[in-house]
Design a protein around this motif. Structure first.
Motif, mmCIF file in Angstrom:
data_model
loop_
_atom_site.group_PDB
_atom_site.id
_atom_site.type_symbol
_atom_site.label_atom_id
_atom_site.label_comp_id
_atom_site.label_asym_id
_atom_site.label_seq_id
_atom_site.Cartn_x
_atom_site.Cartn_y
_atom_site.Cartn_z
ATOM 1 N N PHE A 128 0.945 -1.225 0.163
ATOM 2 C CA PHE A 128 -0.213 0.018 0.071
ATOM 3 C C PHE A 128 0.719 1.249 -0.091
ATOM 4 C CE2 PHE A 128 -2.074 3.095 2.996
ATOM 5 C CZ PHE A 128 -3.267 3.531 2.030
ATOM 6 N N LEU A 129 2.007 1.302 0.970
ATOM 7 C CA LEU A 129 2.672 2.506 0.887
ATOM 8 C C LEU A 129 3.731 2.636 -0.239
ATOM 9 C CD1 LEU A 129 3.717 2.257 4.688
ATOM 10 C CD2 LEU A 129 2.117 3.845 3.653
ATOM 11 N N LYS A 130 3.985 1.635 -0.955
ATOM 12 C CA LYS A 130 5.014 1.640 -2.037
ATOM 13 C C LYS A 130 3.889 2.498 -3.345
ATOM 14 C CE LYS A 130 7.662 -2.185 -1.869
ATOM 15 N NZ LYS A 130 7.440 -3.661 -1.936
ATOM 16 N N GLN A 131 2.747 2.398 -3.077
ATOM 17 C CA GLN A 131 1.829 3.115 -4.303
ATOM 18 C C GLN A 131 2.052 4.813 -4.479
ATOM 19 O OE1 GLN A 131 -2.065 1.820 -4.053
ATOM 20 N NE2 GLN A 131 -1.516 -0.204 -3.826
ATOM 21 N N ASP A 132 2.532 5.226 -5.756
ATOM 22 C CA ASP A 132 3.105 6.555 -5.762
ATOM 23 C C ASP A 132 2.128 7.781 -5.317
ATOM 24 O OD1 ASP A 132 1.432 6.492 -8.065
ATOM 25 O OD2 ASP A 132 3.214 6.551 -9.538
ATOM 26 N N ASP A 133 0.776 7.277 -5.204
ATOM 27 C CA ASP A 133 0.008 8.466 -4.774
ATOM 28 C C ASP A 133 -0.417 8.571 -3.344
ATOM 29 O OD1 ASP A 133 -1.369 6.203 -4.928
ATOM 30 O OD2 ASP A 133 -3.342 7.106 -6.028
ATOM 31 N N ILE A 134 0.364 7.506 -2.907
ATOM 32 C CA ILE A 134 0.026 7.430 -1.278
ATOM 33 C C ILE A 134 1.308 8.174 -0.398
ATOM 34 C CG2 ILE A 134 0.058 5.757 0.878
ATOM 35 C CD1 ILE A 134 -2.664 5.937 -0.517
ATOM 36 N N LYS A 135 1.063 9.023 0.482
ATOM 37 C CA LYS A 135 2.068 9.683 1.168
ATOM 38 C C LYS A 135 2.070 9.217 2.533
ATOM 39 C CE LYS A 135 4.331 14.048 2.118
ATOM 40 N NZ LYS A 135 3.834 15.504 2.242
ATOM 41 N N LEU A 136 3.242 8.619 3.027
ATOM 42 C CA LEU A 136 3.078 8.306 4.574
ATOM 43 C C LEU A 136 3.338 9.535 5.548
ATOM 44 C CD1 LEU A 136 2.840 6.116 6.944
ATOM 45 C CD2 LEU A 136 5.475 5.798 6.552
ATOM 46 N N ILE A 137 2.451 9.625 6.197
ATOM 47 C CA ILE A 137 2.737 10.970 7.093
ATOM 48 C C ILE A 137 3.179 10.503 8.881
ATOM 49 C CG2 ILE A 137 1.596 12.946 8.394
ATOM 50 C CD1 ILE A 137 1.153 13.221 5.273
ATOM 51 N N THR A 138 2.295 9.655 9.227
ATOM 52 C CA THR A 138 3.231 8.861 10.294
ATOM 53 C C THR A 138 2.915 7.362 10.301
ATOM 54 O OG1 THR A 138 1.108 9.325 11.854
ATOM 55 C CG2 THR A 138 3.216 10.853 12.060
ATOM 56 N N LYS A 139 3.597 6.654 11.350
ATOM 57 C CA LYS A 139 3.555 5.145 11.080
ATOM 58 C C LYS A 139 3.837 4.850 12.778
ATOM 59 C CE LYS A 139 5.843 0.965 9.516
ATOM 60 N NZ LYS A 139 6.274 0.646 8.576
ATOM 61 N N LYS A 140 2.743 4.188 13.626
ATOM 62 C CA LYS A 140 2.779 3.805 14.746
ATOM 63 C C LYS A 140 2.833 2.465 14.756
ATOM 64 C CE LYS A 140 0.860 7.813 16.858
ATOM 65 N NZ LYS A 140 -0.240 8.290 17.601
ATOM 66 N N ASP A 141 3.859 1.560 15.177
ATOM 67 C CA ASP A 141 3.611 0.080 15.199
ATOM 68 C C ASP A 141 3.305 -0.373 16.636
ATOM 69 O OD1 ASP A 141 3.878 -2.556 14.759
ATOM 70 O OD2 ASP A 141 5.712 -2.574 13.440
ATOM 71 N N TYR A 142 2.172 -0.500 16.840
ATOM 72 C CA TYR A 142 1.740 -0.993 18.127
ATOM 73 C C TYR A 142 1.975 -2.621 18.290
ATOM 74 C CZ TYR A 142 0.238 3.575 19.336
ATOM 75 O OH TYR A 142 -0.301 5.225 19.685
ATOM 76 N N ILE A 143 2.150 -3.297 17.195
ATOM 77 C CA ILE A 143 2.415 -4.736 16.945
ATOM 78 C C ILE A 143 3.803 -5.013 17.671
ATOM 79 C CG2 ILE A 143 2.458 -6.647 15.744
ATOM 80 C CD1 ILE A 143 0.461 -5.202 13.828
ATOM 81 N N LEU A 144 4.798 -4.354 17.141
ATOM 82 C CA LEU A 144 6.225 -4.463 17.610
ATOM 83 C C LEU A 144 6.352 -3.581 18.918
ATOM 84 C CD1 LEU A 144 8.557 -5.579 16.086
ATOM 85 C CD2 LEU A 144 9.184 -3.348 15.201
ATOM 86 N N HIS A 145 5.648 -2.800 19.086
ATOM 87 C CA HIS A 145 5.614 -2.079 20.396
ATOM 88 C C HIS A 145 4.207 -1.923 20.991
ATOM 89 C CE1 HIS A 145 9.698 -1.107 19.364
ATOM 90 N NE2 HIS A 145 9.189 -0.571 18.174
ATOM 91 N N PRO A 146 3.464 -2.934 21.696
ATOM 92 C CA PRO A 146 2.374 -2.782 22.087
ATOM 93 C C PRO A 146 1.945 -1.748 23.059
ATOM 94 C CG PRO A 146 3.169 -5.029 22.296
ATOM 95 C CD PRO A 146 4.411 -4.035 21.800
ATOM 96 N N LYS A 147 0.556 -1.061 23.493
ATOM 97 C CA LYS A 147 0.811 -0.275 24.359
ATOM 98 C C LYS A 147 0.704 -0.958 25.537
ATOM 99 C CE LYS A 147 -2.379 3.070 23.820
ATOM 100 N NZ LYS A 147 -3.567 3.737 23.414
ATOM 101 N N GLU A 148 0.584 -0.271 26.723
ATOM 102 C CA GLU A 148 0.955 -0.588 28.218
ATOM 103 C C GLU A 148 -0.205 -1.477 28.506
ATOM 104 O OE1 GLU A 148 3.425 -0.749 30.320
ATOM 105 O OE2 GLU A 148 2.185 -1.494 31.670
#
Ligand code: 0O2
Length: 233
Positions: A128-148
């Motif tokens: 999805f992020l490789k598509q040239d009309d999609i611009k990533l603004i922020t990414k939060k990986d709560y799988i790698l870093h689960p919330k408390e």
């Protein structure tokens, strides 16, 4: 509330009693004056949701041709309700105007993609992020870093264009990718605790334990699938 089917009603209705309970009269006046601009902006966000949903549906179809299985179980979408928008603007001490909403809030349009396996989440997110009309603004990986509290999901804020009759308009959309197990846990937790600020520590501990158990289950199920894939090769 995220829904599997798009809400086709004429537009969000405002709960007047709720608004009156948190705002002063002049702020209510400000909201009423913004009615038309607000409805137009919400229509644009609805279009952005459709664009993003289509992208994931296309990827799902392509994956099913290539690997003979669908990585996506369900796609659920939502437009943030007027009450939630007003509450958030109020909490952040922002003015109620269409331009302020567009500039300051990133989660008005939400698309939740629910997958069977954690690996699918990252593969879909990459495509999805490789598509040239999609611009990533922020990414939060709560799988790698689960919330408390144990919450797990991959969150992406992206910008996607919508094509209107006389302009191309960039719109921000929040995409949440999770497994079925993460979604089950988050739905329950959302109903019980999230936003409600309750403080039953025993229940919180149990919920966190359930999050660990379901994360372990996700990994075991993924291992089984990998073994099956290997034996089929
Ligand atoms: P709703 O009702 O689902 O729309 P923000 O406050 O948006 O500026 P924040 O809180 O840093 O920023 O955003 P984050 O961490 O990316 O979380 C945004 C969304 O993720 C939430 O949207 C929830 O949908 C989900 N979420 C985050 N944390 C939790 C959690 O602990 N439990 C559950 N069940 N869901 C969570 P909204 O708008 O808050 O809620």
């Amino acid at each position: 509330m995220y829904e599997e089917k798009e809400n086709t009603s004429s537009g969000p209705k405002l709960d007047k009693a709720f608004v009156e309970s948190i705002l002063e009269n002049d702020a209510i006046e400000q909201i009423l004056n913004q009615g038309e601009a607000f409805r137009t902006l919400m229509a644009y966000y609805k279009c952005a949701i459709m664009e993003v949903e289509t992208k994931f549906n296309v990827l799902n179809t392509e994956f099913s041709l290539k690997y003979d299985r669908n990585p996506i179980e369900t796609i659920k979408s939502r437009l943030k309700s007027p009450e939630s928008i007003i509450e958030k603007l109020h909490r952040k001490e922002l003015e109620f105007s269409a331009s302020c909403i567009e500039r300051e809030l990133s989660d008005i349009a939400g698309v939740r993609v629910v997958c069977a396996f954690p690996e699918d989440i990252y593969e879909l997110a990459d495509c999805f992020l490789k598509q040239d009309d999609i611009k990533l603004i922020t990414k939060k990986d709560y799988i790698l870093h689960p919330k408390e509290n144990g919450y797990r999901s991959l969150h992406l804020i992206v910008q996607t264009p919508i094509f209107l009759h006389d302009e191309k308009r960039p719109m921000r959309v929040e995409v949440q990718l999770r497994t079925i197990a993460m979604d089950f846990w988050a739905s329950l937790e959302h109903r019980i605790y999230y936003k409600k600020g309750q403080n039953n520590s025993e229940l919180r501990r149990e919920l966190k334990e359930c999050a660990e158990i379901s994360a372990a289950l996700d990994i075991r199920m993924q291992d089984i699938r990998s073994q099956l894939d290997e034996t089929e090769c």
